[in-house]
Write a protein that holds these residues in place. Structure first.
Motif, PDB file in Angstrom:
ATOM      1  N   UNK A 195      47.846  31.200  41.358  1.00 49.78           N
ATOM      2  CA  UNK A 195      47.783  30.627  40.027  1.00 49.78           C
ATOM      3  C   UNK A 195      47.707  29.096  40.097  1.00 49.78           C
ATOM      4  N   UNK A 196      48.367  28.534  41.100  1.00 48.52           N
ATOM      5  CA  UNK A 196      48.441  27.084  41.188  1.00 48.52           C
ATOM      6  C   UNK A 196      47.137  26.458  41.659  1.00 48.52           C
ATOM      7  N   UNK A 197      46.394  27.139  42.510  1.00 47.16           N
ATOM      8  CA  UNK A 197      45.233  26.464  43.097  1.00 47.16           C
ATOM      9  C   UNK A 197      43.874  27.085  42.789  1.00 47.16           C
ATOM     10  N   UNK A 198      43.847  28.341  42.373  1.00 54.98           N
ATOM     11  CA  UNK A 198      42.533  28.989  42.249  1.00 54.98           C
ATOM     12  C   UNK A 198      42.042  29.015  40.812  1.00 54.98           C
ATOM     13  N   UNK A 199      40.717  29.053  40.680  1.00 53.99           N
ATOM     14  CA  UNK A 199      40.177  29.250  39.343  1.00 53.99           C
ATOM     15  C   UNK A 199      39.817  30.721  39.160  1.00 53.99           C
ATOM     16  N   UNK A 200      39.175  31.248  40.199  1.00 57.40           N
ATOM     17  CA  UNK A 200      38.705  32.617  40.093  1.00 57.40           C
ATOM     18  C   UNK A 200      39.469  33.483  41.082  1.00 57.40           C
ATOM     19  N   UNK A 201      39.705  34.724  40.738  1.00 58.92           N
ATOM     20  CA  UNK A 201      40.372  35.609  41.695  1.00 58.92           C
ATOM     21  C   UNK A 201      39.606  36.911  41.847  1.00 58.92           C
ATOM     22  N   UNK A 202      39.733  37.451  43.045  1.00 60.43           N
ATOM     23  CA  UNK A 202      39.256  38.803  43.298  1.00 60.43           C
ATOM     24  C   UNK A 202      40.511  39.598  43.597  1.00 60.43           C
ATOM     25  N   UNK A 203      40.712  40.671  42.872  1.00 58.34           N
ATOM     26  CA  UNK A 203      41.887  41.495  43.147  1.00 58.34           C
ATOM     27  C   UNK A 203      41.419  42.775  43.816  1.00 58.34           C
ATOM     28  N   UNK A 204      41.970  43.067  44.984  1.00 59.43           N
ATOM     29  CA  UNK A 204      41.596  44.330  45.618  1.00 59.43           C
ATOM     30  C   UNK A 204      42.847  45.171  45.830  1.00 59.43           C
ATOM     31  N   UNK A 205      42.631  46.448  45.873  1.00 62.07           N
ATOM     32  CA  UNK A 205      43.728  47.369  46.091  1.00 62.07           C
ATOM     33  C   UNK A 205      43.140  48.614  46.726  1.00 62.07           C
ATOM     34  N   UNK A 206      43.829  49.148  47.709  1.00 55.36           N
ATOM     35  CA  UNK A 206      43.350  50.330  48.423  1.00 55.36           C
ATOM     36  C   UNK A 206      41.900  50.164  48.874  1.00 55.36           C
ATOM     37  N   UNK A 207      41.541  48.972  49.293  1.00 52.81           N
ATOM     38  CA  UNK A 207      40.210  48.749  49.828  1.00 52.81           C
ATOM     39  C   UNK A 207      39.098  48.680  48.800  1.00 52.81           C
ATOM     40  N   UNK A 208      39.473  48.606  47.506  1.00 53.69           N
ATOM     41  CA  UNK A 208      38.426  48.529  46.487  1.00 53.69           C
ATOM     42  C   UNK A 208      38.661  47.324  45.593  1.00 53.69           C
ATOM     43  N   UNK A 209      37.560  46.747  45.112  1.00 53.54           N
ATOM     44  CA  UNK A 209      37.710  45.615  44.208  1.00 53.54           C
ATOM     45  C   UNK A 209      38.154  46.130  42.846  1.00 53.54           C
ATOM     46  N   UNK A 210      39.225  45.546  42.323  1.00 55.36           N
ATOM     47  CA  UNK A 210      39.711  45.970  41.003  1.00 55.36           C
ATOM     48  C   UNK A 210      39.311  44.986  39.915  1.00 55.36           C
ATOM     49  N   UNK A 211      39.150  43.733  40.254  1.00 55.40           N
ATOM     50  CA  UNK A 211      38.768  42.748  39.238  1.00 55.40           C
ATOM     51  C   UNK A 211      38.205  41.512  39.914  1.00 55.40           C
ATOM     52  N   UNK A 212      37.192  40.911  39.297  1.00 53.37           N
ATOM     53  CA  UNK A 212      36.691  39.613  39.724  1.00 53.37           C
ATOM     54  C   UNK A 212      36.547  38.784  38.454  1.00 53.37           C
TER      55      UNK A 212
END
Lengths: 341, 243
Positions: A195-212
């Motif tokens: 939260x402090x340094x990034x603008x964009x995030x990729x969230x992965x879980x169980x080897x799959x992308x959940x959100x970009x």
């Protein structure tokens, strides 16, 4: 730009990452989030060319890392999870060696090493054996190694692990300042850091992308929802059921035990009005409410929500847990019916 | 690549490692030398360095895995393999740099043994040509052993296991001749011939007798290249199947 296309990696029969696609734009800091074992390190190892992928491509400025590894690797600085330091070398000696294998010109090596040592503040230990350094210093020496030769892309796997709070702030500031001339992928499971340094995030879980998405969009995606924190005395399954039955309750995110029979529930609700309904219902059912507070949903809730979704195949453990819950519920029903008689 | 070579050499000489092994090596050399002098009798004072070389190798060969055991196993264990593999160097360059570094240490070790012929030359005559031949053979066979030791090191994460595997390989290397000459294989001449083709001892014997054959030199060099090739394959294979 780094483009990751349909990346898949199998270890034997186990899929570590499945069909991951995202790209990293120039001069941005991309947060790479996921719970432990989600495939973060695997993905980073593939992007840096350490591991080959089972399927899919990684393009660094249009150069496929599997096809032209030496050209692509020149553009990347990598700090792996465990800093790759030789413990029997001195800090400066180690950095000069790294500058050498990275193909930095002989005449520039000294300046590069000095620059990296200044940035990471390891100048005071330059003549000490890495063996004798603390974890935090080793981490910083590893980081210094990654920025040698000013690679266009920096890939940092949990760069602040093992640092004390002051150092964490320093490293975060450093990462922010590096953004000017570098593109950074930062993996972490510390949400505050992302939260402090990034603008964009990729969230992965169980080897799959959940959100970009950007952090702001992700937080907004929960809409006007609110998070209600309630400390309630009473049987967990009864309380949960009671809350679930109320209109406007979206989800019970978490229930953490405070004491014997006392739990703090994290409840996602549609709007403020639902709070009153919940409290009325609880009082009616003779549950004791000890504490109530509300908060706006933040990245943490998004993260929990996205990563809590089960993978396509449920693990055996999940199935067993579910079975236990059901068994418990039916036992209680039986008890109830006996009493009626 | 030169940086890696330099770093490898440093890791040998900035620790007691190379010195301990070199000392042990000199001891191994000294004993048959003293023995040779002590056994002098009669009117002809003669002993053969070639013989010393020949006999020494059977002890020396077991020192080589100690030199090579750390080459890859240690990198993997300490997580520094990532650093090398994500650098612009390719696997061939990494293997070559490490091989050259170990070979340099080995060369220095055998250079130290020049000490004995020099002492002898002070008071007597040394047959220089046979000495050179002996050294060449010794060096070439050493290179084969180094490449085998490196291959063993690339199989595992533990230097100790790498050393043990290396010792095993060295024993097999030494016993190929014995196996070939065993009763069983003597009754199967074709099989004996095939096994004999891999025998290094016979070829080394040529060198220690003062015969430098092109065939023998090529044999040792190709064997070295082959085992280094296997090492590259083994490392690449590890990358693919890491779990």
């Amino acid at each position: 730009m780094i483009e990751i296309k349909n990346l898949t990696k199998y270890y034997g029969k186990n899929a570590a990452v499945r069909n991951i696609t995202f790209s990293v734009l120039d001069n941005e800091i991309l947060g790479f989030l996921g719970p432990n074992g989600a495939g973060k390190s695997t993905t980073m190892n593939i992007v840096t060319g350490y591991l080959p992928s089972t399927a899919g491509n990684v393009l660094i400025d249009g150069i496929d890392i599997a096809q032209e590894p030496s050209k692509a690797k020149r553009m990347i600085g990598y700090l792996p999870e465990i800093p790759p330091v030789y413990v029997d070398m001195k800090v400066k000696e180690y950095l000069l060696f790294c500058a050498g294998i990275k193909g930095i010109k002989r005449s520039e090596r000294k300046a590069q090493v000095e620059n990296a040592m200044d940035k990471l503040k390891v100048k005071d230990v330059e003549n000490r054996l890495i063996r004798n350094l603390s974890k935090g210093y080793r981490q910083r020496v590893g980081f210094a190694q990654a920025i040698l030769g000013d690679p266009k892309y920096l890939i940092l796997d949990e760069p602040t692990v093992g640092l004390d709070p002051n150092q964490v702030i320093e490293v975060r500031n450093l990462i922010r300042s590096l953004k000017k001339d570098h593109t950074i992928i930062l993996s972490s499971h510390i949400l505050a850091e992302i939260q402090a340094v990034c603008e964009r995030v990729v969230i992965i879980s169980h080897g799959e992308v959940r959100a970009i998405d950007t952090i702001k969009n992700l937080e907004d995606s929960l809409g006007g929802a609110l998070i209600l924190l309630m400390k309630i005395t009473g049987k967990k399954s009864d309380v949960t059921e009671c809350i679930r039955n109320i209109d406007g309750v979206v989800n019970i995110i978490d229930a953490s035990m405070e004491d014997e029979g006392v739990y703090t529930y994290k409840i996602e609700i549609k709007d403020d009005g639902v709070r009153k309904d919940i409290m009325t219902a609880l009082v009616k059912n003779d549950f004791e409410i000890d504490e109530v507070s509300t908060e706006k949903p933040n990245l943490e809730e998004v993260f929990v929500k996205l990563t809590a979704q089960p993978p396509r195949k449920k693990g055996l453990k999940d199935l067993l847990d579910e079975y236990d819950d059901e068994a418990e519920a039916s036992d209680e029903q039986n008890d109830g019916s006996k009493e009626d008689k | 690549m030169f940086s890696l070579y330099k770093k490898e050499l440093r890791s040998y000489f900035f620790s007691p490692f190379a010195y301990v092994i070199a000392a042990l090596f000199l001891l191994i050399f000294a004993i048959p030398f003293i023995n040779g002098i002590a056994n002098l009798s009669g009117t002809e004072y003669k002993f053969s360095f070639s013989n010393i070389f020949y006999n020494n190798f059977f002890y020396f060969i077991f020192l080589i895995p100690a030199l090579t055991m750390r080459t890859f196993a240690d990198e993997r264990k300490s997580g520094t393999e990532v650093l090398l593999m994500t650098s612009p160097l390719n696997v061939f360059q990494i293997v070559a740099a490490k091989f050259l570094a170990v070979s340099t240490v080995f060369l220095m070790m055998i250079a130290l043994t020049n000490f004995y012929p020099i002492i002898t030359a002070m008071t007597g005559d040394v047959m220089i040509s046979s000495l050179i031949c002996g050294y060449t053979g010794f060096f070439l066979w050493g290179l084969v052993c180094i490449s085998i030791g490196m291959l063993m090191s690339s199989f595992t994460e533990s230097p100790i296991i790498a050393a043990i595997l290396g010792e095993g390989a060295m024993i097999i290397l030494l016993f190929i001749d014995n196996i070939k000459n065993s009763g069983l294989f003597q009754s199967l001449p074709k099989a004996a011939k095939i096994i004999g083709a891999f025998s290094t001892e016979e070829r080394f014997e040529n060198f220690s007798q003062g015969i430098m054959g092109l065939g023998d030199i090529i044999f040792f060099i190709t064997a070295t290249i082959m085992f280094l090739g296997f090492t590259i394959i083994s490392i690449e294979k590890k990358r693919w199947s890491r779990g």
